[in-house]
Design a protein around this motif. Structure first.
Motif, short mmCIF file in Angstrom:
data_model
loop_
_atom_site.label_atom_id
_atom_site.label_comp_id
_atom_site.label_asym_id
_atom_site.label_seq_id
_atom_site.Cartn_x
_atom_site.Cartn_y
_atom_site.Cartn_z
N SER A 76 8.77 -40.01 -58.45
CA SER A 76 10.00 -40.15 -57.66
C SER A 76 9.74 -41.15 -56.54
O SER A 76 8.77 -41.01 -55.81
N PHE A 77 10.64 -42.14 -56.43
CA PHE A 77 10.44 -43.20 -55.45
C PHE A 77 11.49 -43.12 -54.34
O PHE A 77 12.66 -42.85 -54.59
N PHE A 78 11.04 -43.40 -53.11
CA PHE A 78 11.88 -43.36 -51.92
C PHE A 78 11.62 -44.63 -51.13
O PHE A 78 10.47 -45.05 -50.99
N GLY A 79 12.68 -45.23 -50.59
CA GLY A 79 12.48 -46.45 -49.82
C GLY A 79 13.24 -46.41 -48.51
O GLY A 79 14.32 -45.81 -48.40
N ASP A 83 17.36 -53.26 -42.91
CA ASP A 83 18.41 -54.27 -43.07
C ASP A 83 19.42 -53.87 -44.15
O ASP A 83 19.08 -53.81 -45.35
N PRO A 84 20.69 -53.64 -43.76
CA PRO A 84 21.70 -53.26 -44.76
C PRO A 84 21.91 -54.31 -45.84
O PRO A 84 22.25 -53.99 -46.98
N LYS A 85 21.64 -55.58 -45.48
CA LYS A 85 21.85 -56.66 -46.45
C LYS A 85 20.86 -56.55 -47.62
O LYS A 85 21.25 -56.69 -48.79
N VAL A 86 19.58 -56.29 -47.32
CA VAL A 86 18.62 -56.16 -48.43
C VAL A 86 18.87 -54.87 -49.20
O VAL A 86 18.63 -54.82 -50.41
N ARG A 87 19.39 -53.87 -48.52
CA ARG A 87 19.67 -52.62 -49.24
C ARG A 87 20.69 -52.87 -50.35
O ARG A 87 20.55 -52.38 -51.46
N GLU A 88 21.71 -53.66 -50.04
CA GLU A 88 22.72 -53.98 -51.06
C GLU A 88 22.10 -54.70 -52.25
O GLU A 88 22.40 -54.40 -53.41
N ILE A 89 21.24 -55.68 -51.94
CA ILE A 89 20.59 -56.46 -53.02
C ILE A 89 19.70 -55.54 -53.85
O ILE A 89 19.75 -55.55 -55.08
N ALA A 90 18.89 -54.72 -53.16
CA ALA A 90 17.98 -53.82 -53.87
C ALA A 90 18.77 -52.82 -54.72
O ALA A 90 18.42 -52.55 -55.88
N PHE A 91 19.85 -52.31 -54.14
CA PHE A 91 20.64 -51.31 -54.84
C PHE A 91 21.16 -51.87 -56.16
O PHE A 91 21.03 -51.25 -57.22
N SER A 92 21.73 -53.09 -56.13
CA SER A 92 22.30 -53.61 -57.38
C SER A 92 21.20 -54.04 -58.34
O SER A 92 21.35 -53.88 -59.55
N LYS A 93 20.07 -54.54 -57.81
CA LYS A 93 18.96 -54.91 -58.71
C LYS A 93 18.46 -53.68 -59.47
O LYS A 93 18.28 -53.72 -60.68
N LEU A 94 18.27 -52.56 -58.76
CA LEU A 94 17.72 -51.36 -59.40
C LEU A 94 18.75 -50.71 -60.32
O LEU A 94 18.42 -50.21 -61.39
N ASP A 96 21.07 -52.28 -62.01
CA ASP A 96 21.10 -53.08 -63.25
C ASP A 96 19.99 -52.69 -64.20
O ASP A 96 20.10 -52.84 -65.40
N LYS A 97 18.87 -52.23 -63.65
CA LYS A 97 17.73 -51.84 -64.49
C LYS A 97 17.73 -50.34 -64.77
O LYS A 97 16.73 -49.81 -65.28
N ASP A 98 18.82 -49.66 -64.38
CA ASP A 98 18.92 -48.20 -64.57
C ASP A 98 17.79 -47.43 -63.89
O ASP A 98 17.28 -46.46 -64.42
N ILE A 99 17.38 -47.94 -62.74
CA ILE A 99 16.30 -47.28 -62.00
C ILE A 99 16.91 -46.51 -60.83
O ILE A 99 17.70 -47.07 -60.07
N LEU A 100 16.53 -45.25 -60.73
CA LEU A 100 17.08 -44.41 -59.68
C LEU A 100 16.08 -44.28 -58.53
O LEU A 100 14.99 -43.74 -58.73
N VAL A 101 16.43 -44.80 -57.35
CA VAL A 101 15.54 -44.71 -56.19
C VAL A 101 16.38 -44.30 -54.98
O VAL A 101 17.52 -44.76 -54.84
N ASP A 102 15.81 -43.45 -54.14
CA ASP A 102 16.50 -43.06 -52.92
C ASP A 102 16.26 -44.16 -51.87
O ASP A 102 15.18 -44.23 -51.28
N LEU A 103 17.26 -45.04 -51.67
CA LEU A 103 17.11 -46.16 -50.73
C LEU A 103 17.81 -45.82 -49.43
O LEU A 103 19.04 -45.74 -49.38
N GLN A 104 17.02 -45.63 -48.38
CA GLN A 104 17.65 -45.28 -47.10
C GLN A 104 17.58 -46.43 -46.11
O GLN A 104 16.72 -47.32 -46.23
N LEU A 105 18.49 -46.39 -45.14
CA LEU A 105 18.49 -47.38 -44.06
C LEU A 105 17.80 -46.78 -42.85
O LEU A 105 18.09 -45.66 -42.45
N TYR A 106 16.93 -47.57 -42.25
CA TYR A 106 16.12 -47.10 -41.12
C TYR A 106 16.82 -47.48 -39.82
O TYR A 106 17.30 -48.59 -39.67
N ASN A 107 16.83 -46.53 -38.87
CA ASN A 107 17.47 -46.85 -37.58
C ASN A 107 16.46 -47.31 -36.53
O ASN A 107 16.80 -47.48 -35.36
N GLY A 108 15.20 -47.49 -36.95
CA GLY A 108 14.19 -48.00 -36.03
C GLY A 108 13.50 -46.93 -35.22
O GLY A 108 12.69 -47.24 -34.35
#
Ligand SMILES: C[S@@+](CC[C@H](N)C(=O)[O-])C[C@H]1O[C@@H](n2cnc3c(N)ncnc32)[C@H](O)[C@@H]1O
Length: 229
Positions: A76-79, A83-94, A96-108
């Motif tokens: 199980s992968f968690f990220g 940056d919300p911009k890279v999250r969007e790119i990562a979300f659609s990349k993964l 497209d590959k049918d990969i399920l990852v919990d991608l969270q945004l960090y508030n610092g």
């Protein structure tokens, strides 16, 4: 430096130094670095195993998560990335590959996970973008969220292995700034990792690229936590 401000509470350096360059991040890495080699060597060091909970700090466009999860679909992968911009790119990349990852945004601030939940953690090309205080804070947070016995793998710019590598690294410093990259240039990342509490910290290898010496570091969270003995 002209570092853009985003919705997160903390200022940060975007993937390629400037927000408007983020869309070209993947192409730039492909051209300037031996991408397959450095990412595969990172994931080979991580050795993801079935049922492990694995955390990537600063997932960027999701390139490492795509390799790691296709190599070990039953982990199980968690990220976490700021940056919300890279999250969007990562979300659609993964997706497209049918990969399920919990991608969270960090508030610092504090990582949004309980103590001791991950078996392994890794981070690639992130710490050279963090100021010294943030480096220390984030290594401490990674330490906190790892289980005792958990392993940390870092791939990032390190002390140049020769004069040419030092010259080449000015390219990265011009984009990302000198403030956050100086500790890397001085080879201090292992000290930060040690100071966060990790044991057996070492540099395990490096790749000289067109833009500098990319180094691998490892550390382990001891099974016995010092102040609990
Ligand atoms: C150079 S990119 C590396 C991305 C990815 N790990 C890779 O291997 O391609 C650096 C990443 O660190 C993220 N980052 C920068 N400052 C951060 C911070 N304070 N906390 C979390 N992520 C941060 C950026 O948003 C970006 O995605």
């Amino acid at each position: 430096m002209n570092h853009d401000e985003h919705k997160s509470e903390k200022k940060f350096i975007p993937a390629l130094g400037y927000d408007f360059l983020t869309a070209w991040y993947d192409a730039t890495i492909r051209i300037t670095m031996p991408e397959k080699k450095f990412r595969n060597e990172l994931i080979n060091r991580l050795k993801p195993e079935p049922l492990e909970q694995i955390f990537e700090f600063g997932y960027g466009t999701g390139a490492n998560l795509a390799i790691a999860s296709s190599q070990s679909p039953n982990s199980s992968f968690f990220g976490l990335d700021i940056d919300p911009k890279v999250r969007e790119i990562a979300f659609s990349k993964l997706k497209d590959k049918d990969i399920l990852v919990d991608l969270q945004l960090y508030n610092g601030d504090i990582f949004p996970y309980d103590d001791a939940v991950f078996d392994k953690a890794y981070s690639c090309l992130v710490f050279h973008q963090l100021d010294d205080e943030t480096k220390a804070h984030c290594f401490r947070e990674i330490y906190r969220v790892l289980k005792p016995g958990g392993k940390l793998i870092i791939g990032d710019w390190g002390k140049a292995k020769n004069r040419w590598m030092r010259m080449a690294f000015y390219t990265v410093q011009l984009l990302d700034g000198f403030k956050t990259t100086t500790a890397n240039v001085k080879g201090l990342l292992p000290d930060y990792i040690r100071e966060a509490g990790f044991s057996d910290v070492q540099e395990t290898g490096f790749i000289n690229t067109r833009i500098g010496s990319f180094c691998y570091y490892e550390g382990t969270k001891s099974l016995k936590i010092k102040n609990q003995i």
